[in-house]
Write an enzyme that holds these catalytic residues in place. Structure first.
Site, short mmCIF file in Angstrom:
data_model
loop_
_atom_site.label_atom_id
_atom_site.label_comp_id
_atom_site.label_asym_id
_atom_site.label_seq_id
_atom_site.Cartn_x
_atom_site.Cartn_y
_atom_site.Cartn_z
N LYS B 45 -53.11 8.77 -24.28
CA LYS B 45 -53.41 8.74 -25.71
C LYS B 45 -53.07 10.08 -26.35
O LYS B 45 -53.15 11.12 -25.70
CB LYS B 45 -54.92 8.45 -25.86
CG LYS B 45 -55.44 8.45 -27.30
CD LYS B 45 -55.06 7.20 -28.06
CE LYS B 45 -55.40 7.30 -29.54
NZ LYS B 45 -54.60 6.35 -30.34
N LEU B 73 -55.62 8.06 -34.30
CA LEU B 73 -55.48 9.14 -33.32
C LEU B 73 -56.81 9.70 -32.81
O LEU B 73 -56.89 10.87 -32.42
CB LEU B 73 -54.63 10.28 -33.90
CG LEU B 73 -53.19 9.90 -34.27
CD1 LEU B 73 -52.46 11.09 -34.87
CD2 LEU B 73 -52.42 9.36 -33.06
N CYS B 130 -46.71 8.75 -36.17
CA CYS B 130 -47.89 7.90 -36.30
C CYS B 130 -48.12 7.53 -37.75
O CYS B 130 -48.31 8.40 -38.60
CB CYS B 130 -49.13 8.56 -35.74
SG CYS B 130 -50.54 7.46 -35.83
N ILE B 191 -39.66 2.61 -29.87
CA ILE B 191 -40.09 2.98 -31.20
C ILE B 191 -41.62 3.00 -31.29
O ILE B 191 -42.30 2.35 -30.51
CB ILE B 191 -39.55 1.99 -32.27
CG1 ILE B 191 -39.98 0.57 -31.95
CG2 ILE B 191 -38.04 2.08 -32.35
CD1 ILE B 191 -39.64 -0.47 -33.01
N GLY B 217 -46.20 -5.16 -30.76
CA GLY B 217 -46.16 -6.46 -30.11
C GLY B 217 -44.81 -7.13 -30.26
O GLY B 217 -43.88 -6.58 -30.87
N GLY B 244 -42.80 -4.22 -28.19
CA GLY B 244 -42.79 -5.67 -27.97
C GLY B 244 -42.47 -6.13 -26.57
O GLY B 244 -42.13 -7.28 -26.37
N THR B 266 -49.00 -2.95 -26.38
CA THR B 266 -49.89 -4.05 -26.70
C THR B 266 -50.13 -5.02 -25.54
O THR B 266 -51.23 -5.56 -25.38
CB THR B 266 -49.30 -4.83 -27.90
OG1 THR B 266 -49.08 -3.90 -28.96
CG2 THR B 266 -50.24 -5.91 -28.37
C1 FMN Z 1 -53.93 0.50 -30.33
C2 FMN Z 1 -52.70 1.34 -30.31
C3 FMN Z 1 -52.80 2.73 -30.28
C4 FMN Z 1 -51.68 3.53 -30.27
N1 FMN Z 1 -51.80 4.89 -30.22
C5 FMN Z 1 -50.68 5.67 -30.15
C6 FMN Z 1 -50.78 7.09 -30.01
O1 FMN Z 1 -51.87 7.65 -29.92
N2 FMN Z 1 -49.63 7.81 -29.97
C7 FMN Z 1 -48.39 7.23 -30.04
O2 FMN Z 1 -47.38 7.92 -29.99
N3 FMN Z 1 -48.26 5.89 -30.15
C8 FMN Z 1 -49.38 5.11 -30.20
N4 FMN Z 1 -49.24 3.73 -30.30
C9 FMN Z 1 -47.89 3.13 -30.33
C10 FMN Z 1 -47.48 2.64 -28.93
O3 FMN Z 1 -47.41 3.70 -28.03
C11 FMN Z 1 -46.12 1.93 -29.00
O4 FMN Z 1 -45.13 2.84 -29.44
C12 FMN Z 1 -46.13 0.73 -29.93
O5 FMN Z 1 -47.37 0.05 -29.83
C13 FMN Z 1 -45.00 -0.26 -29.64
O6 FMN Z 1 -45.11 -0.80 -28.35
P1 FMN Z 1 -45.77 -2.26 -28.05
O7 FMN Z 1 -45.12 -3.23 -28.97
O8 FMN Z 1 -45.45 -2.50 -26.60
O9 FMN Z 1 -47.23 -2.13 -28.30
C14 FMN Z 1 -50.38 2.93 -30.30
C15 FMN Z 1 -50.28 1.53 -30.32
C16 FMN Z 1 -51.41 0.73 -30.32
C17 FMN Z 1 -51.24 -0.76 -30.35
#
Ligand code: FMN
Ligand code: FAD
Ligand code: FAD
Ligand code: FMN
Ligand code: FES
Ligand code: FES
Lengths: 255, 312, 312, 255
Positions: B45, B73, B130, B191, B217, B244, B266
């Protein structure tokens, strides 16, 4: 190690307006000890809906290796769940969270259980376990209307049971807090689960120690995503409803 | 397992799969499901210099094929992470990437300098994208010049390679990617989430307390593929792809597009075993397609003289 | 039906629902399913000065909760549209919006000048956001100054109100929206498709012959809601909202976000009766919530002193 | 006016590896006249998958108000379709497109039908209608392997039927064009449906007039979105596979 299991639907029926009772069997049942814990359900095998749905464990039958949940059809997730037929499988993560503590009560204590709407289900396993340990319970169940009422009979078997409906179509008209006041209900400890306004009213009105079960929108359900936090009273920190809760000691967190 | 090995700056990975930042906490919760040493890496995180409380709840909402989050964050701050989270992760044989969030260049520098001293931290990832914090963050990700300066200054003080996590919410992601490469970045992560929103019809108000949130997602996978495909042809540094990924096919798609490794966000919430399952299935796919090493597949979609994969 | 009436510059609409450009041809095909006079308006396929052949096939690919298209603005050209398509549409009692695509400002001007002479054309919509054509198009949508100039020049020659269709693939959609308003636009249409891509795992290549395509469908709805919510608070001109509307709830969500009318794209392919069904359901919803006129709901999400809708 | 109907599954079974035969009943059957038309199916009630799936009409039973399709499970759409049980409903748009023309043949003509893989199904209704009108048919069916073969018996009842498999595990080894050459098959007209390379080979090799049925990725299926166009030979224009096709006269469009 924690697990996920495809559990099998052993029974599934509608018990009130939009309310379903569903029993699932599988090995995870062995881990279901504490009343008030929940399961996190995946109801589709694609990404609509994407997230799991948190549902409380309503009762556990270790003989039959099955547990029962009672849920209301709200949106797409619970709708999809309601389509499952006997023999179908449901992907279950759980049991999760810390449930209602039942230790620390002196022998033959009297407990007041208060549930509102879909906050009622977890109180049932609680009532069963408390009475099994020799304590007595009184239960106050609040619903909007007569057609929404469920489990009145089940609770009645375990102790005095009061029903409140907002429109007065069953039991006493009003809120659970009205019933508690009118009937001067109290005891050694209280437990409550329901909508936030109800929990707030109860926390404010009750003078005995108690435990409250909270709902919050969840992502992971296991404490990793920080979706479900709530603030701690009189302190810097926070609690996660999924892994530190869903049950908190009255006064611990900001509701 | 050598088929699955991936070497990236700072990261010797057993396989190309890691959890994405923010979707895996600091690893503790998922260590109750499986041995974290099976992962290619762990991205934790976002860490900021001081503890951050994050946004009010509700912080998540669901959308068709995806979800919105506005965690804001929330994290326990640098000191706590150094004293507790990182040492705890030392019990696993897995490289750690620390995602860093700051409001100023100095904040990013400070966190990078300190966390890169931890023995198991093998890389840092600068979150300049972010969408859920009002100050800082997103501006760094939308202005190539600021992104470049940030990268340069962090590179000066970081003891480990620096990856920069790009925002998809820009007109021209290539120019940000190039700027960051010029600034000395060792790799890119892409991304982050798309800016999105949901309204509650009854109240009429946004579902999220923060109003807008980050869309993640499967819904965003086509956007991730497009951006990785485009950027990987324009830069010489490796890309950690994300956006995703729900299964091994999705992971493969991001790799074919140009990613060298893949992060899972996700999907961890949907299936706590997402990462180890994808690792296992990816390995089976390599066998199925008679691929020698996964690295061969990176960027295969735009390489000339492409032959279809064969299952014979 | 007066509950459902909507008045926008040039458009006296029986209801706030219209098909989105490119998803309804010039109306002929769907006229075999229902009477097009039931629609609030009809927005036809992009028209360019000369006939356009479009891109090679495959032109569509599916994605989770959405689809990609790279039609490439294929159309029979201005002359044919003036001689055949627009006169054919005169049999229906419905205002027509002509979507215009050009490579130069002069091309946009030429088409706008000519189509606005047709009696049933009540507005033009400048497509400055099509991601599927290499030249022109998208540049107009990403640079506020060019977008403004284009709007001004088209306004000079158009006999009907001018709507500008914004691209979501930008860092700052508000600045483009403001520029276009300054340029004299009568309204905005948003959003066009997000840039996306899919790879075929076996061949390793992009599924679309054009490589990238435009992402539409329910997957993009949260992005549409966010952009409409933000832009509608910053401009004084009305917005035709679109992006992922599949049912009356989605339409309502875009209206609450700030749209005055709603266009339906991809859903026509899923359900040829999408538009009339949504019209019918929207009307039922207004009754259900005891809303006097649909216009009251526009932008309700950000208006102060908001009361939840009540069903009593 | 064109319609969409929720039709009812009256039978559904697997007839070869990943190949299913499904019959649907409903009013739309009344409109199904021409062999070679197709239906556009919605297989889910959410947006995964988003688009409809085009599947050919394989045979029509006007007595029973039902039609039959034969399809191969390829991806998520056909997989979802394969999960439908008898009594379930499927959302059908159709019949769409122009089918195989069967007029313009002199009496008792001989027709050569060539189908490859999932291009075979539409030829079946065609063979039925041609033979019913007194024409004779010979059919060449091409598959990858023995396990993929279907409807050999059904076609045999209507005329001489040849099977080619790429690996030689059933019938003759090779492609349909090999079978046509070896057996010197010909006639007054040919009809073909299958993968593009097969159609191209047939168009090049045959000297008699013929009709080809094309596949293309589709959006709307009704001619509105321009997803499915193909170029016209020696001319500026284009044709839409969904509404101008899927059947074209050999030589009309670029395959
Ligand atoms: C609940 C949640 C918290 C996230 N927190 C961070 C974070 O602290 N720092 C960051 O760079 N990305 C953060 N992200 C983004 C993810 O690292 C990732 O880039 C984004 O969710 C796309 O991937 P996914 O579709 O597999 O979830 C977060 C995403 C989610 C869903
Ligand atoms: C610990 C816990 C225990 C619960 N136990 C029960 C129970 O025993 N019986 C029961 O009927 N309901 C229970 N709920 C509420 C239940 O989770 C929601 O009703 C359900 O998630 C709604 O999903 P949906 O898809 O039908 O609705 P949607 O509105 O389509 O859901 C959209 C999103 O919002 C979330 N969401 C919506 N309502 C709630 C809510 N009230 N709480 C948390 N998340 C929500 C969903 O999980 C989903 O992510 C419990 C909630 C929590 C947190
Ligand atoms: C006019 C016509 C008639 C057809 N008749 C039959 C039939 O009788 N039996 C049969 O088994 N198949 C038939 N097909 C092919 C069938 O449409 C595809 O196999 C099916 O759409 C695949 O969907 P999926 O979700 O399983 O695969 P996916 O790969 O998940 O599909 C993804 C997308 O690509 C499209 N697509 C994939 N393959 C094809 C294809 N070959 N042609 C067109 N679109 C495709 C899908 O429709 C969908 O939009 C026909 C196609 C057309 C155009
Ligand atoms: C097949 C297809 C063709 C399109 N053609 C055009 C076009 O010619 N001009 C235009 O401005 N938008 C075009 N669009 C974009 C739509 O009008 C709409 O903005 C977008 O699809 C989002 O809406 P939806 O999610 O409801 O489809 C097209 C979209 C699709 C799917
Ligand atoms: S739901 Fe993820 S931390 Fe509670
Ligand atoms: S599929 Fe839309 S025109 Fe053919």
């Amino acid at each position: 190690m924690k697990k996920v299991e495809k559990m099998t639907v052993v029974s599934h029926r509608s018990i009130a307006k939009n309310i379903y009772e569903c029993s699932l069997s599988g090995e995870l049942v062995e881990l279901m000890a504490r009343p008030g814990q929940f399961v996190h359900l995946r109801v589709s095998d694609n990404t609509i809906p994407t997230l799991r749905r948190p549902i409380s464990i309503c009762s556990v039958d270790h003989q039959k290796n099955a547990f029962t949940m009672v849920y209301r059809v709200e949106g797409i997730g619970t709708h999809a769940l309601s389509q499952k037929r006997t023999g179908d499988q449901v992907d279950v993560l759980g049991p999760l969270g810390h449930g209602f503590p039942i230790s620390g009560l002196k022998e033959k204590s009297h407990c007041l259980l208060t549930g509102g709407g879909i906050g009622v289900p977890p109180l049932y396993e609680l009532a069963k376990q408390l009475t099994k340990q020799g304590h007595s319970v009184a239960t106050v169940l609040g619903f909007r209307s007569k057609e929404d009422v469920f489990y009145e009979a089940e609770f009645s078997e375990l102790g005095a049971t009061y029903v409140a409906t907002e429109d007065g179509t069953l039991g006493e008209r009003g809120f659970v807090t009205d019933v508690i006041a009118t009937n001067r209900l109290s005891g050694d400890r209280y437990y409550a689960c329901g909508p936030r306004p109800m929990l707030r009213a109860i926390e404010n009105n009750m003078t005995i120690p108690g435990f409250l079960s909270l709902e919050e929108r969840m992502g992971c359900g296991v404490g990793a995503c920080l979706a479900c936090v709530c603030d701690v009273k009189n302190e810097e920190g926070y609690r996660k409803v999924c892994s530190d809760g869903p049950v908190f000691k009255a006064g611990e967190v900001v509701i | 397992m050598t088929k699955m090995n991936v070497s990236l700056p700072g990261l010797e990975m057993k396989n190309p799969v890691m959890p994405a930042s923010g979707c895996f906490g600091f690893g503790k919760e998922y260590s109750e499901f499986y041995d974290l040493s099976t992962l290619g890496a762990i991205c934790v995180k976002a860490v900021s210099p001081m503890m951050k409380r994050g946004n009010p709840t509700p912080r998540v909402a669901e959308t068709p094929g995806g979800m919105l989050n506005a965690i804001g964050l929330q994290n326990p701050g640098l000191e706590h992470v150094l004293a507790n989270e990182l040492p705890w992760l030392e019990r696993f044989d897995v490289p750690v990437i620390v995602n860093i969030a700051g409001n100023t260049i100095e904040e990013y520098m400070h966190v990078a300098r300190e966390v890169s001293k931890a023995p198991n931290v093998k890389a840092v990832e600068l979150n300049i994208s972010c969408p859920n914090v009002k100050e800082g963050g997103i501006a760094f990700g939308t202005d190539p010049n600021i992104a470049k300066e940030l990268t340069e200054r962090v590179k000066d003080v970081s003891g480990v390679p620096v990856y920069v996590k790009l925002s998809p919410n820009v007109t021209d992601i290539v120019s940000v990617a190039r700027a960051v490469e010029d600034g000395g970045a060792d790799g890119l992560s892409m991304i982050n989430t798309l800016l999105g929103m949901r309204l509650d019809l009854q109240t009429g108000k946004p579902v999220l307390a923060n109003e807008t949130g980050g869309l993640s997602g499967s819904a965003i996978k086509p956007v991730a593929v497009r951006m990785i495909y485009t950027v990987s042809q324009e830069v010489g540094i490796p890309i950690i792809g994300m956006g995703g990924v729900t299964n091994a096919d999705d992971a493969l798609e991001l790799i074919l597009a140009g990613a060298s490794a893949v992060a899972i966000g996700t999907q961890n919430f949907v299936d706590p075993f997402a990462c180890p399952s994808i690792i296992k299935d990816l390995e089976l796919k390599l066998e199925h397609y008679h691929v020698e090493t996964i690295s061969e597949l990176s960027g295969r979609s735009w390489r000339p003289s492409l032959q279809p994969l064969t299952t014979r």
